[in-house]
Design an enzyme around this catalytic site. Structure first.
Site, PDB file in Angstrom:
ATOM      1  CG  ASP A  76      -6.146  -9.639   0.390  1.00 36.19           C
ATOM      2  OD1 ASP A  76      -6.212  -9.200   1.742  1.00 36.19           O
ATOM      3  OD2 ASP A  76      -6.659  -8.740  -0.277  1.00 36.19           O
ATOM      4  CG  LEU A 126     -10.596  -5.399  -7.038  1.00 34.91           C
ATOM      5  CD1 LEU A 126      -9.020  -6.260  -7.512  1.00 34.91           C
ATOM      6  CD2 LEU A 126     -11.543  -6.579  -6.909  1.00 34.91           C
ATOM      7  CG  HIS A 136      -1.970  -0.976   1.158  1.00 40.91           C
ATOM      8  ND1 HIS A 136      -3.207  -1.083   0.279  1.00 40.91           N
ATOM      9  CD2 HIS A 136      -2.026  -2.190   1.620  1.00 40.91           C
ATOM     10  CE1 HIS A 136      -3.841  -1.828   0.509  1.00 40.91           C
ATOM     11  NE2 HIS A 136      -3.340  -2.888   1.054  1.00 40.91           N
TER      12      HIS A 136
END
Length: 383
Positions: free
Chosen positions: A277, A310, A197
């Site tokens: 995930d 997403l 990220h």
């Protein structure tokens, strides 16, 4: 009295290679060896598993939830056990439940529950993954931008405390948000620092790696891309051998061509390993759920916010293996290693391989990668 069982199967994967028409010998819950099926001697109990692949239990280092519950909503050790149980039924015998960016209070509560879960021996639980909150807001994905923040001294103290009490702690952070000194302190304490990220340059990612970062979170997603004048984190992930790299193989997060390119390009000794995930829907038939007050929609294999962003993945590790072999064209041995010995090596733990003395944590996969049996320390779990 010593109890030895020979598990006979058409193929046995030991963590690196496949053995044809072999038998796995398990003695008092631990692996004692692999031999040709024809070499089984009398007096040993034989369990014939037929056609399929008997492999080490699968390992998932990025699991946000399961069984209808997100880790951030856990209020008890039983809640953590519920998440782990959902993945155990899908062949994942070791996982690090993952907390998505949240408040300091929730983070502390989850760390304390995780420590208790480890102390109480929750099946499948093998530490925590804290994905945030020390991220770059410009690459936040589905994380709540209002909760993203710098790492304080109190945060650092909590993470160092967790590293002492848990078998593994992974922290995803952005190197433009967390400095090299903090990364070095985390790494020195045994925390697995993962870059993710982030919009960081290749150079900054390399500096973070020199400071002690060793992982990359969900390759290609929520990170600076590989460009010809600025390789970004994608370039660093593939070029720096010190980094091992998590990958979501669901056909949605990463194109199969990109997966193939990454696997051929990755410089070692670091490896690319599978993660799911997974969110709370794993093991349920729900069509939507809540994440931090926002509704997540489940449609056609996708999990998204209302705007289409997403939000985690709707896949499990056996389905990921099937995608890698059927769609990407990866040999079964390579795919299985990405879900067993690969993540085990990341953690530096004695899992992921069928070697003498290791716990007989096993999964039986049929030809279509469907799970047909799961064992922990030699004991088969009920369906």
């Amino acid at each position: 009295m010593t109890r030895t069982t020979a598990y006979r199967c058409s193929r046995i994967f030991d963590g690196e290679k496949l053995h044809q028409n072999a038998a796995l010998l398990v003695e008092d819950g631990c692996v004692s060896g692999i031999c040709p099926a024809s070499d089984i001697v009398g007096g040993i109990e034989v369990s014939d598993l037929g056609e399929g692949v008997l492999a080490p239990g699968l390992i998932d280092l990025q699991v946000n939830g399961g069984g209808g519950l997100m880790l951030g909503d856990a209020k008890s050790v039983d809640d953590i056990a519920r998440i782990c149980a959902a993945h155990l039924s899908l062949g994942t015998t070791a996982l690090t439940p993952t907390l998505i960016t949240d408040t300091p209070e929730t983070t502390r509560r989850v760390v304390e529950l995780g420590i208790r879960a480890w102390q109480e021996g929750v099946p499948g639980f093998h530490g925590l993954h804290l994905e945030g909150p020390h991220l770059f807001a410009g690459r936040k994905g589905a994380h709540d931008a209002g909760l993203i923040r710098k790492m304080t001294d109190d945060d650092l103290a909590l993470y160092l405390e967790a590293a002492k009490a848990l078998p593994s702690v992974i922290i995803t952070l952005a190197p433009e948000t967390v400095g090299g000194e903090q990364i070095a302190r985390l790494a020195a304490a045994g925390v697995h620092v993962s870059l993710g990220h982030t919009g960081a340059s290749y150079r900054l990612c390399r500096e973070a790696t020199k400071a002690g970062a060793s992982l990359v979170t969900h390759l290609f997603n929520a990170m600076s891309p590989l460009q010809h004048r600025e390789p970004g984190l994608v370039g660093a992930a593939l070029d720096l051998g010190a980094l091992s790299v998590g990958l979501i193989a669901d056909g949605i997060h990463v194109d199969p061509a990109a997966i193939g390119i990454a696997l051929r390009s990755k410089r070692g000794p670091g490896r690319i390993f599978l993660v799911t995930d997974a969110m709370s829907q794993t093991g349920t038939d729900v069509t939507s759920f809540m994440l931090g007050g926002r509704e997540i929609f489940r449609r056609d294999g996708r999990l998204t916010l209302a705007d289409g962003t997403l939000a985690g993945a709707d896949i499990d590790l056996p389905a990921s293996l099937k995608y890698l072999t059927d769609t990407v064209g990866l040999p079964l041995e390579e795919a299985l290693a990405m879900a067993t010995s690969g993540p085990a090596d990341v953690l530096g733990c004695p899992l992921g391989r069928l070697q003498a003395g290791r716990s007989a944590d096993l999964v039986l996969l049929r030809e279509d990668m469907a799970v047909d049996g799961v064992w922990l320390a030699g004991d088969r779990l009920s369906a």
